[in-house]
Motif scaffolding. Structure first.
Motif, PDB file in Angstrom:
ATOM      1  N   ARG A   1      75.495 -26.289 -26.977  1.00 15.90           N
ATOM      2  CA  ARG A   1      75.295 -27.549 -27.690  1.00 15.90           C
ATOM      3  C   ARG A   1      74.024 -27.510 -28.529  1.00 15.90           C
ATOM      4  O   ARG A   1      73.939 -28.162 -29.577  1.00 15.90           O
ATOM      5  CB  ARG A   1      75.276 -28.725 -26.711  1.00 15.90           C
ATOM      6  CG  ARG A   1      76.645 -29.001 -26.083  1.00 15.90           C
ATOM      7  CD  ARG A   1      76.682 -30.331 -25.373  1.00 15.90           C
ATOM      8  NE  ARG A   1      75.869 -30.338 -24.169  1.00 15.90           N
ATOM      9  CZ  ARG A   1      76.297 -29.920 -22.976  1.00 15.90           C
ATOM     10  NH1 ARG A   1      77.534 -29.464 -22.835  1.00 15.90           N
ATOM     11  NH2 ARG A   1      75.514 -29.967 -21.933  1.00 15.90           N
TER      12      ARG A   1
ATOM     13  N   ASP B   1      74.558 -26.707 -31.988  1.00 18.12           N
ATOM     14  CA  ASP B   1      75.374 -27.734 -32.653  1.00 18.12           C
ATOM     15  C   ASP B   1      76.847 -27.632 -32.304  1.00 18.12           C
ATOM     16  O   ASP B   1      77.710 -28.082 -33.078  1.00 18.12           O
ATOM     17  CB  ASP B   1      75.190 -27.698 -34.177  1.00 18.12           C
ATOM     18  CG  ASP B   1      73.763 -28.039 -34.601  1.00 18.12           C
ATOM     19  OD1 ASP B   1      73.157 -28.891 -33.931  1.00 18.12           O
ATOM     20  OD2 ASP B   1      73.272 -27.438 -35.562  1.00 18.12           O
ATOM     21  N   TYR B   2      77.157 -27.074 -31.151  1.00 19.53           N
ATOM     22  CA  TYR B   2      78.536 -27.016 -30.693  1.00 19.53           C
ATOM     23  C   TYR B   2      78.831 -28.191 -29.779  1.00 19.53           C
ATOM     24  O   TYR B   2      78.017 -28.548 -28.927  1.00 19.53           O
ATOM     25  CB  TYR B   2      78.817 -25.709 -29.950  1.00 19.53           C
ATOM     26  CG  TYR B   2      79.181 -24.582 -30.877  1.00 19.53           C
ATOM     27  CD1 TYR B   2      80.505 -24.331 -31.220  1.00 19.53           C
ATOM     28  CD2 TYR B   2      78.195 -23.787 -31.449  1.00 19.53           C
ATOM     29  CE1 TYR B   2      80.834 -23.312 -32.092  1.00 19.53           C
ATOM     30  CE2 TYR B   2      78.512 -22.769 -32.328  1.00 19.53           C
ATOM     31  CZ  TYR B   2      79.846 -22.543 -32.644  1.00 19.53           C
ATOM     32  OH  TYR B   2      80.167 -21.548 -33.525  1.00 19.53           O
ATOM     33  N   GLY B   3      80.025 -28.746 -29.952  1.00 22.01           N
ATOM     34  CA  GLY B   3      80.537 -29.691 -28.980  1.00 22.01           C
ATOM     35  C   GLY B   3      81.299 -28.905 -27.924  1.00 22.01           C
ATOM     36  O   GLY B   3      81.987 -27.934 -28.243  1.00 22.01           O
ATOM     37  N   THR B   4      81.159 -29.282 -26.679  1.00 25.16           N
ATOM     38  CA  THR B   4      81.890 -28.611 -25.609  1.00 25.16           C
ATOM     39  C   THR B   4      82.747 -29.636 -24.883  1.00 25.16           C
ATOM     40  O   THR B   4      82.377 -30.806 -24.779  1.00 25.16           O
ATOM     41  CB  THR B   4      80.922 -27.938 -24.599  1.00 25.16           C
ATOM     42  OG1 THR B   4      80.060 -28.932 -24.035  1.00 25.16           O
ATOM     43  CG2 THR B   4      80.073 -26.882 -25.287  1.00 25.16           C
TER      44      THR B   4
ATOM     45  N   ALA C   1      84.309 -24.216 -27.249  1.00 20.11           N
ATOM     46  CA  ALA C   1      83.169 -24.816 -27.945  1.00 20.11           C
ATOM     47  C   ALA C   1      83.468 -24.802 -29.439  1.00 20.11           C
ATOM     48  O   ALA C   1      83.864 -23.782 -29.991  1.00 20.11           O
ATOM     49  CB  ALA C   1      81.884 -24.045 -27.653  1.00 20.11           C
TER      50      ALA C   1
ATOM     51  N   ARG D   1      82.326 -26.759 -33.442  1.00 18.10           N
ATOM     52  CA  ARG D   1      81.438 -27.630 -34.207  1.00 18.10           C
ATOM     53  C   ARG D   1      82.210 -28.758 -34.895  1.00 18.10           C
ATOM     54  O   ARG D   1      81.615 -29.548 -35.613  1.00 18.10           O
ATOM     55  CB  ARG D   1      80.669 -26.804 -35.245  1.00 18.10           C
ATOM     56  CG  ARG D   1      79.553 -25.970 -34.615  1.00 18.10           C
ATOM     57  CD  ARG D   1      78.931 -25.047 -35.625  1.00 18.10           C
ATOM     58  NE  ARG D   1      77.709 -24.421 -35.114  1.00 18.10           N
ATOM     59  CZ  ARG D   1      77.220 -23.272 -35.550  1.00 18.10           C
ATOM     60  NH1 ARG D   1      77.858 -22.598 -36.495  1.00 18.10           N
ATOM     61  NH2 ARG D   1      76.105 -22.774 -35.044  1.00 18.10           N
TER      62      ARG D   1
ATOM     63  N   LYS E   1      85.255 -31.838 -34.330  1.00 22.09           N
ATOM     64  CA  LYS E   1      85.936 -32.602 -33.280  1.00 22.09           C
ATOM     65  C   LYS E   1      87.387 -32.186 -33.105  1.00 22.09           C
ATOM     66  O   LYS E   1      87.964 -32.363 -32.034  1.00 22.09           O
ATOM     67  CB  LYS E   1      85.842 -34.097 -33.557  1.00 22.09           C
ATOM     68  CG  LYS E   1      86.637 -34.590 -34.750  1.00 22.09           C
ATOM     69  CD  LYS E   1      86.488 -36.078 -34.928  1.00 22.09           C
ATOM     70  CE  LYS E   1      87.365 -36.611 -36.045  1.00 22.09           C
ATOM     71  NZ  LYS E   1      88.816 -36.462 -35.752  1.00 22.09           N
TER      72      LYS E   1
ATOM     73  N   ALA F   1      87.911 -29.789 -30.151  1.00 18.30           N
ATOM     74  CA  ALA F   1      88.014 -30.456 -28.847  1.00 18.30           C
ATOM     75  C   ALA F   1      89.384 -31.100 -28.678  1.00 18.30           C
ATOM     76  O   ALA F   1      89.985 -31.038 -27.595  1.00 18.30           O
ATOM     77  CB  ALA F   1      86.911 -31.499 -28.709  1.00 18.30           C
TER      78      ALA F   1
END
Length: 280
Positions: free
Chosen positions: A221, A224-227, A250, A252, A254, A257
């Motif tokens: 994160r 700048d990664y969303g997990t 992971a 960057r 949405k 995800a």
């Protein structure tokens, strides 16, 4: 320490990786994600989708005991709509993979890079077009992947990371050795020595594994990664239900995800899964 690798000879006469029946679970989620990912972004990124496999293996595995053969991630990935493929592994392994893809219709789109991905990351990034969207599959047998390699791979590139994080048996078997050797492998894996705080926190090895996993996801994160923390899939042994590793995503964006949640809504048994948070 890496899990010892053993090999078999597949029905095509080439070396194959020996594995356990849990490989079917990993394959289930891997294929579902690649299908959803390539269909979901294929329109916008037509002709500009890349796939890189940092621990590609020989392309085929044999399940111990049953002799059942399963295709490995390189051969599976070729079924999906990527424009470029980069497969990385040692020379012996890539020799078998090269023979398996020699007459594949997509052979001209494939680049094979010999060596430890940490040592040849410069070669890898040179062949990955900066204007492509890349899906990187990172599936080591232990803690071989160094965090600085991840940093170099994703720097100034659009890269989603589909990873197996080996905090199950690898930690249980090797934690005393990690500590005795000042944790060089864990420190390289995390990119710092923050894991020592988790050792000092006490608790079981399983709890330590979960804490280090959370720390690792935070490191992603920081890039700048969303997990997708409610979808950290646990891959376990089928017989004794021991945790082997986590499978994580992971991204960057949405959409990554969203794709991962869709991919994990249905488990290997066909049962629809509710939102959950993995852990023990």
């Amino acid at each position: 320490m890496p899990e010892p690798q053993s090999s078999e000879i597949a029905s095509d006469g080439l070396p194959a990786r020996a594995t356990g029946p849990w490989v079917r679970d990993k394959r289930h989620y891997f294929e579902r994600y690649l299908d959803i990912f390539t269909r979901g972004v294929g329109g916008k990124w037509a002709g500009k989708l890349s796939y890189v496999d940092l621990f590609s293996g020989p392309g085929r595995s044999v399940i111990r005991g049953s002799g059942e053969e399963v295709e490995g991630s390189p051969l599976l990935s070729l079924k999906y709509g990527f424009a470029r493929y980069v497969f990385v592994d040692n020379a012996e392994v890539l020799s078998a993979l090269e023979k398996r893809v020699k007459v594949h219709p997509k052979r001209s789109q494939i680049t094979l890079i010999e060596g430890d991905c940490n040592a040849v990351i410069g070669k890898i990034t040179k062949v990955l077009a900066s204007n492509h969207l890349t899906l990187a599959f990172i599936d080591p047998t232990g803690l071989q992947i160094q965090f600085r390699t991840i940093e170099r791979l994703v720097h100034n590139r659009k890269v989603d990371l589909l990873m197996t994080v080996q905090f199950g048996m690898a930690i249980r078997m090797n934690l005393p050795l990690y500590v005795q050797t000042e944790g060089a492998a864990l420190t390289s894996f995390l990119g710092n020595a923050s894991w020592r705080q988790d050792i000092e926190g006490g608790g079981s090895v399983s709890h330590f594994a979960r804490r280090v996993l959370n720390r690792y996801m935070k490191r992603l994160r920081d890039l700048d990664y969303g997990t997708v923390q409610d979808r950290e899939i646990e891959i376990r042994t089928n017989e004794s239900n021991l945790l082997l590793y986590f499978m994580v995503l992971a991204s960057r964006h949405k959409l990554g995800a969203d794709f991962w949640r869709k991919a994990t809504q249905i488990g290997p048994s066909g049962q629809r899964m509710l939102n959950f948070r993995g852990g023990e």
